[in-house]
Structure formats: structure tokens, C-alpha cells
Write a protein that holds these residues in place. Structure first.
Motif, PDB file in Angstrom:
ATOM      1  N   ALA A  80       0.846  -1.192   0.000  1.00  0.00           N
ATOM      2  CA  ALA A  80       0.000   0.000   0.000  1.00  0.00           C
ATOM      3  C   ALA A  80       0.880   1.240   0.000  1.00  0.00           C
ATOM      4  O   ALA A  80       1.934   1.263   0.643  1.00  0.00           O
ATOM      5  CB  ALA A  80      -0.905   0.002   1.226  1.00  0.00           C
ATOM      6  N   ASP A  81       0.456   2.276  -0.707  1.00  0.00           N
ATOM      7  CA  ASP A  81       1.130   3.573  -0.627  1.00  0.00           C
ATOM      8  C   ASP A  81       0.831   4.179   0.737  1.00  0.00           C
ATOM      9  O   ASP A  81      -0.315   4.162   1.192  1.00  0.00           O
ATOM     10  CB  ASP A  81       0.628   4.511  -1.725  1.00  0.00           C
ATOM     11  CG  ASP A  81       0.979   4.017  -3.123  1.00  0.00           C
ATOM     12  OD1 ASP A  81       2.002   3.318  -3.262  1.00  0.00           O
ATOM     13  OD2 ASP A  81       0.221   4.330  -4.060  1.00  0.00           O
ATOM     14  N   LYS A  82       1.846   4.727   1.384  1.00  0.00           N
ATOM     15  CA  LYS A  82       1.678   5.254   2.736  1.00  0.00           C
ATOM     16  C   LYS A  82       0.630   6.365   2.779  1.00  0.00           C
ATOM     17  O   LYS A  82      -0.252   6.376   3.657  1.00  0.00           O
ATOM     18  CB  LYS A  82       3.013   5.772   3.265  1.00  0.00           C
ATOM     19  CG  LYS A  82       2.963   6.191   4.732  1.00  0.00           C
ATOM     20  CD  LYS A  82       4.347   6.484   5.275  1.00  0.00           C
ATOM     21  CE  LYS A  82       4.294   6.792   6.768  1.00  0.00           C
ATOM     22  NZ  LYS A  82       5.648   6.999   7.338  1.00  0.00           N
ATOM     23  N   GLU A  83       0.704   7.312   1.853  1.00  0.00           N
ATOM     24  CA  GLU A  83      -0.258   8.412   1.842  1.00  0.00           C
ATOM     25  C   GLU A  83      -1.676   7.905   1.613  1.00  0.00           C
ATOM     26  O   GLU A  83      -2.634   8.417   2.205  1.00  0.00           O
ATOM     27  CB  GLU A  83       0.125   9.440   0.782  1.00  0.00           C
ATOM     28  CG  GLU A  83       1.387  10.218   1.118  1.00  0.00           C
ATOM     29  CD  GLU A  83       1.698  11.288   0.087  1.00  0.00           C
ATOM     30  OE1 GLU A  83       0.937  11.407  -0.907  1.00  0.00           O
ATOM     31  OE2 GLU A  83       2.707  12.003   0.254  1.00  0.00           O
ATOM     32  N   TRP A  84      -1.819   6.921   0.734  1.00  0.00           N
ATOM     33  CA  TRP A  84      -3.145   6.347   0.466  1.00  0.00           C
ATOM     34  C   TRP A  84      -3.701   5.681   1.713  1.00  0.00           C
ATOM     35  O   TRP A  84      -4.859   5.903   2.076  1.00  0.00           O
ATOM     36  CB  TRP A  84      -3.053   5.331  -0.673  1.00  0.00           C
ATOM     37  CG  TRP A  84      -4.340   4.607  -0.946  1.00  0.00           C
ATOM     38  CD1 TRP A  84      -5.416   5.077  -1.646  1.00  0.00           C
ATOM     39  CD2 TRP A  84      -4.694   3.278  -0.523  1.00  0.00           C
ATOM     40  NE1 TRP A  84      -6.417   4.128  -1.686  1.00  0.00           N
ATOM     41  CE2 TRP A  84      -6.002   3.010  -1.002  1.00  0.00           C
ATOM     42  CE3 TRP A  84      -4.038   2.287   0.205  1.00  0.00           C
ATOM     43  CZ2 TRP A  84      -6.648   1.812  -0.769  1.00  0.00           C
ATOM     44  CZ3 TRP A  84      -4.686   1.081   0.434  1.00  0.00           C
ATOM     45  CH2 TRP A  84      -5.978   0.858  -0.047  1.00  0.00           C
ATOM     46  N   LEU A  85      -2.869   4.890   2.393  1.00  0.00           N
ATOM     47  CA  LEU A  85      -3.341   4.165   3.571  1.00  0.00           C
ATOM     48  C   LEU A  85      -3.727   5.133   4.686  1.00  0.00           C
ATOM     49  O   LEU A  85      -4.730   4.935   5.381  1.00  0.00           O
ATOM     50  CB  LEU A  85      -2.268   3.189   4.049  1.00  0.00           C
ATOM     51  CG  LEU A  85      -2.680   2.182   5.122  1.00  0.00           C
ATOM     52  CD1 LEU A  85      -3.973   1.490   4.782  1.00  0.00           C
ATOM     53  CD2 LEU A  85      -1.568   1.165   5.347  1.00  0.00           C
ATOM     54  N   GLN A  86      -2.959   6.173   4.855  1.00  0.00           N
ATOM     55  CA  GLN A  86      -3.313   7.177   5.852  1.00  0.00           C
ATOM     56  C   GLN A  86      -4.612   7.890   5.480  1.00  0.00           C
ATOM     57  O   GLN A  86      -5.424   8.204   6.361  1.00  0.00           O
ATOM     58  CB  GLN A  86      -2.168   8.180   6.006  1.00  0.00           C
ATOM     59  CG  GLN A  86      -0.939   7.579   6.660  1.00  0.00           C
ATOM     60  CD  GLN A  86       0.208   8.555   6.792  1.00  0.00           C
ATOM     61  OE1 GLN A  86       0.241   9.592   6.130  1.00  0.00           O
ATOM     62  NE2 GLN A  86       1.170   8.233   7.632  1.00  0.00           N
ATOM     63  N   ALA A  87      -4.828   8.121   4.175  1.00  0.00           N
ATOM     64  CA  ALA A  87      -6.076   8.741   3.718  1.00  0.00           C
ATOM     65  C   ALA A  87      -7.257   7.807   3.956  1.00  0.00           C
ATOM     66  O   ALA A  87      -8.361   8.255   4.307  1.00  0.00           O
ATOM     67  CB  ALA A  87      -5.974   9.121   2.244  1.00  0.00           C
ATOM     68  N   VAL A  88      -7.043   6.497   3.772  1.00  0.00           N
ATOM     69  CA  VAL A  88      -8.097   5.511   4.041  1.00  0.00           C
ATOM     70  C   VAL A  88      -8.487   5.564   5.518  1.00  0.00           C
ATOM     71  O   VAL A  88      -9.680   5.579   5.860  1.00  0.00           O
ATOM     72  CB  VAL A  88      -7.630   4.086   3.665  1.00  0.00           C
ATOM     73  CG1 VAL A  88      -8.649   3.044   4.135  1.00  0.00           C
ATOM     74  CG2 VAL A  88      -7.413   3.966   2.165  1.00  0.00           C
ATOM     75  N   ALA A  89      -7.492   5.594   6.394  1.00  0.00           N
ATOM     76  CA  ALA A  89      -7.765   5.662   7.833  1.00  0.00           C
ATOM     77  C   ALA A  89      -8.556   6.921   8.176  1.00  0.00           C
ATOM     78  O   ALA A  89      -9.481   6.883   9.001  1.00  0.00           O
ATOM     79  CB  ALA A  89      -6.454   5.615   8.611  1.00  0.00           C
ATOM     80  N   LYS A  90      -8.205   8.016   7.556  1.00  0.00           N
ATOM     81  CA  LYS A  90      -8.894   9.290   7.801  1.00  0.00           C
ATOM     82  C   LYS A  90     -10.351   9.222   7.327  1.00  0.00           C
ATOM     83  O   LYS A  90     -11.271   9.669   8.024  1.00  0.00           O
ATOM     84  CB  LYS A  90      -8.161  10.418   7.086  1.00  0.00           C
ATOM     85  CG  LYS A  90      -8.700  11.818   7.357  1.00  0.00           C
ATOM     86  CD  LYS A  90      -7.770  12.865   6.756  1.00  0.00           C
ATOM     87  CE  LYS A  90      -8.255  14.290   7.044  1.00  0.00           C
ATOM     88  NZ  LYS A  90      -9.444  14.637   6.257  1.00  0.00           N
ATOM     89  N   LEU A  91     -10.573   8.623   6.147  1.00  0.00           N
ATOM     90  CA  LEU A  91     -11.936   8.470   5.625  1.00  0.00           C
ATOM     91  C   LEU A  91     -12.780   7.601   6.549  1.00  0.00           C
ATOM     92  O   LEU A  91     -13.979   7.864   6.749  1.00  0.00           O
ATOM     93  CB  LEU A  91     -11.904   7.865   4.220  1.00  0.00           C
ATOM     94  CG  LEU A  91     -11.554   8.810   3.073  1.00  0.00           C
ATOM     95  CD1 LEU A  91     -11.362   8.020   1.779  1.00  0.00           C
ATOM     96  CD2 LEU A  91     -12.659   9.855   2.890  1.00  0.00           C
TER      97      LEU A  91
END
Length: 383
Positions: free
Chosen positions: A184-195
Motif C-alpha cells: 500500500a502507498d503510505k499516503e493512500w493508507l493514511q487517507a483511508v484511515a482518515k476516511l
């Protein structure tokens, strides 16, 4: 004549013994194992402390049902949960752990929709199969459990569109294993957690293959600066003894009260002794640092080999995928490596997957690279 179902495509030889990172078959042929029993035997084979602990417990008691206190479960749970303030539930496999996670998410939220991702793999029981984002694995087993939505991995826009207040959970692997060793891309995974936080739904991270040191830390999610609501484990947790676990934030505990979920064999004495010893060894033997150093040596060495059919190398820790050109015959490459004395795995359509034991040494990495060089040269000559 065999009395077994033919649902496995088996090799024509039997593995009879193992020591460290090596396995020996019934003919006496030795292999450097780059599979760890599909990511299971992280401490290798013949670990003396693990063998001794299991023998000692076997002479006392193998099993008691979960009707009584179990101090071994408490000890293992503390090792797994104390850093992240989780609660633990023990079962027997990764699929069982994911089934528990799906049930807990729906029970806690009162919602049913669960979002997962294309090429994911979460198991072969019905809930886990429905979560899995691979049509080829689901073929022939419809109708599946309803309300699972599958989206592209590492793409934010489709998730932003699909996730709503009606979503119970988003479920994912930090590194897709069976789907092609895709991190997973780090920024994407962090964005998923935020969503997930914004939409009041849970984040489930499937660490069945990535966890227990495989990626260089106890949990792979640690390197992504996220805090999942639910984490699932198995494979390396017992180093070959069947054990799985679901961890969840303490506020979810009220949703799994007596009668809500259970397992006859889950958390039995033998499994807990295996898990306790594995977790102790990971810390005592500095395994996490070894994973990082050996990963760098292996990837660097692979990139230096003369292998024009390799397009890229990806992964995390000692979970490595060699991406091959589409016209490369992965089966032939695996057979060439096998003949030269190495066992490997496949992932996706054109990925050679490497999952060596986490105890592998620098000397064994060098040996492995020599085997790769020998097999790659033979493959190039054949093609």
C-alpha cells in the motif's frame, strides 16, 4: 489410488525434515526454503526453544475449552496488545480471524457494507471469501455473503465515492500477498484511515501474512503511522502450529460478549505455548533488525543479477515479489529454482514470491543469490 480430494496441486515429493532455513525431501534432496510454509515458519525449522516448550506442554495438557480461565491466553494477549491497547480473541487460522473481524464490525456498527479491494485475499470461508477481491477464487461459490464492495487498491477517488455513513468497515492488507506482493502507498493508507474516521466506520487490517515480523516489525501497519480498529493475525504466530488471532480496540469489547462468537479449539494450550515462544523469540533474537538487513541484501543482490525478464522487485521486509515479464513462464522458473535447490512461491499472474524464514543469515542470502543466478541462466538459455 488416493483417498484425498484433488483440491491441491501437490509436488511429487514429500518434505521429511527441516533445520533452520533448509528442508529435506524423501529422496534426501535439500532445499533452501524461500517459502516458510507460505509465510508460516518465520523462525525456521527445528527451533529448539519452540520444540522444548511444546514438548513440555504436551506432557501437561493439550486442551481445555474456553469455559475456564486460561493464563497462557492472557500472556500471549498481553504480548500482542499492550502497545496498542487492544483486546485479543484467539482462533485457529487467518480465515477464522477474518470471519471474527467481519462479525465484530457488523455487530459493533449495526451496519453491513464492508469495502475491500481488488486482488485482495482474506481466506476461503464464506465471509472471508466474499471479502476477497479475486473472481477466480470466488468462482463456483455464489451467492456470496452480501454487502461486500470491491474497489481498486491504492486509488483514493473510488473509495471517496463509495464510502458512506452506511459503511461498517474498510478491510485491507498493508501488502497484498496472494494478489501480487503489492505494498500500500503510505499516503493512500493514511487517507483511508482518515476516511474511516470521518465516516464512522472501522478500519480492519489483515496482517495474516504481513504480521509477526515478516515486514520488519511486529505489525506491518506500524510503519504507516495508522491505528487500525481491528487487526487479524495467523501464519507466523504459531510457526507451524495452527493459531490465529483477532485484535481490536478495547471499546469494541462490549460487542463480543458471551455467546456472540467462539471457537472450540481457539486458544488451546499448545497453540498458546507456540505463540508465546514465537513472540518471545522475536524480541530476544532481534529478529526485526535481521529482517531489515537481510531484505536489503537480498533485494540489492537480485537487482545485480543478469535477468532481463525481471521488470521490477517490490515488497516489504522479507515479503518480496519479483515482477516478471508477461511472457516469462513463472512455473518453469520455479522448477529451475527447485532443481537448483530452492523452494519459492507464486503470486498473481507473473510474480515470483519470496518468503524466507526471518532468521535467514547473510551467508544464506549469498547462497540463495547463487541459486538464483544458476536458475536464471538456465532459464535464459532455454528461452
Amino acid at each position: 489410488m488416493s483417498y484425498l480430494f484433488s483440491n491441491y496441486q501437490r509436488k511429487p515429493y514429500e518434505i521429511m525434515s527441516g533445520n533452520g532455513c533448509y528442508l529435506t525431501d524423501h529422496t534426501g534432496k535439500e532445499y533452501l526454503d524461500f517459502t516458510s510454509g507460505i509465510g508460516v515458519c518465520n523462525l525456521g525449522y527445528g527451533n529448539k526453544k519452540l520444540n522444548s516448550a511444546l514438548k513440555k506442554q504436551a506432557e501437561k495438557l493439550w486442551h481445555t475449552p474456553n469455559l475456564y480461565q486460561n493464563s497462557l491466553q492472557e500472556e500471549v494477549a498481553e504480548k500482542l496488545c499492550q502497545r496498542f491497547d487492544y483486546l485479543a480473541y484467539f482462533c485457529n487460522s487467518g480465515a477464522e480471524a477474518n470471519e471474527a473481524a467481519i462479525k465484530l464490525a457488523r455487530k459493533k456498527t449495526g451496519k453491513t457494507q464492508i469495502i475491500t479491494f481488488w486482488q485482495s485475499f482474506h481466506g476461503r470461508t464464506y465471509g472471508a471469501l466474499s471479502a476477497t477481491g479475486q473472481k477466480s477464487i470466488q468462482a463456483g461459490f455464489h451467492p456470496l455473503v452480501p454487502d461486500f464492495v470491491h474497489l481498486p487498491f491504492n486509488e483514493l477517488a473510488p473509495l471517496q465515492k463509495a464510502i458512506t455513513k452506511k459503511t461498517a468497515a474498510v478491510m485491507l492488507e498493508v501488502v497484498q500477498g496472494e494478489g501480487g506482493v503489492l505494498p500500500a502507498d503510505k499516503e493512500w493508507l493514511q487517507a483511508v484511515a482518515k476516511l474511516c474516521r470521518e465516516n464512522d466506520c472501522l478500519l480492519i487490517v489483515d496482517e495474516v501474512q504481513t504480521g509477526i515480523g515478516r515486514c520488519g516489525s511486529l505489525f506491518a501497519f506500524e510503519d504507516y503511522a495508522i491505528y487500525p480498529d481491528i487487526v487479524t493475525l495467523a501464519k507466523g504466530l504459531g510457526n507451524g502450529f495452527p493459531v490465529g488471532a483477532m485484535l481490536a480496540k478495547k471499546e469494541l469489547g462490549a460487542s463480543f460478549l458471551p455467546g456472540s462468537h467462539g471457537s472450540t479449539f481457539g486458544g488451546n494450550k499448545m497453540a498458546m505455548v507456540a505463540a508465546k515462544t514465537v513472540l518471545t523469540e522475536l524480541d530476544d533474537q532481534n529478529i526485526y533488525e535481521n529482517v531489515k538487513m537481510r531484505s536489503e541484501e537480498l533485494v540489492t543482490g537480485l537487482k545485480k543479477l543478469n535477468a532481463p525478464f525481471i521488470t521490477s522487485i517490490r515488497g516489504k521486509g522479507l515479503m518480496i515479489g519479483i515482477v516478471l515479464q508477461e511472457e516469462t513462464n513463472v512455473t518453469n522458473l520455479m522448477l529451475a529454482l527447485e532443481t537448483a535447490g530452492m523452494l519459492t512461491l507464486r503470486a498473481g499472474e507473473n510474480i515470483l514470491r519470496l518468503l524466507p524464514p526471518l532468521i535467514i543469515t547473510s551467508t544464506e542470502i549469498i547462497h540463495g543469490l547463487h541459486i538464483f543466478e544458476k536458475a536464471f541462466s538456465k532459464l535464459s538459455l532455454q528461452e
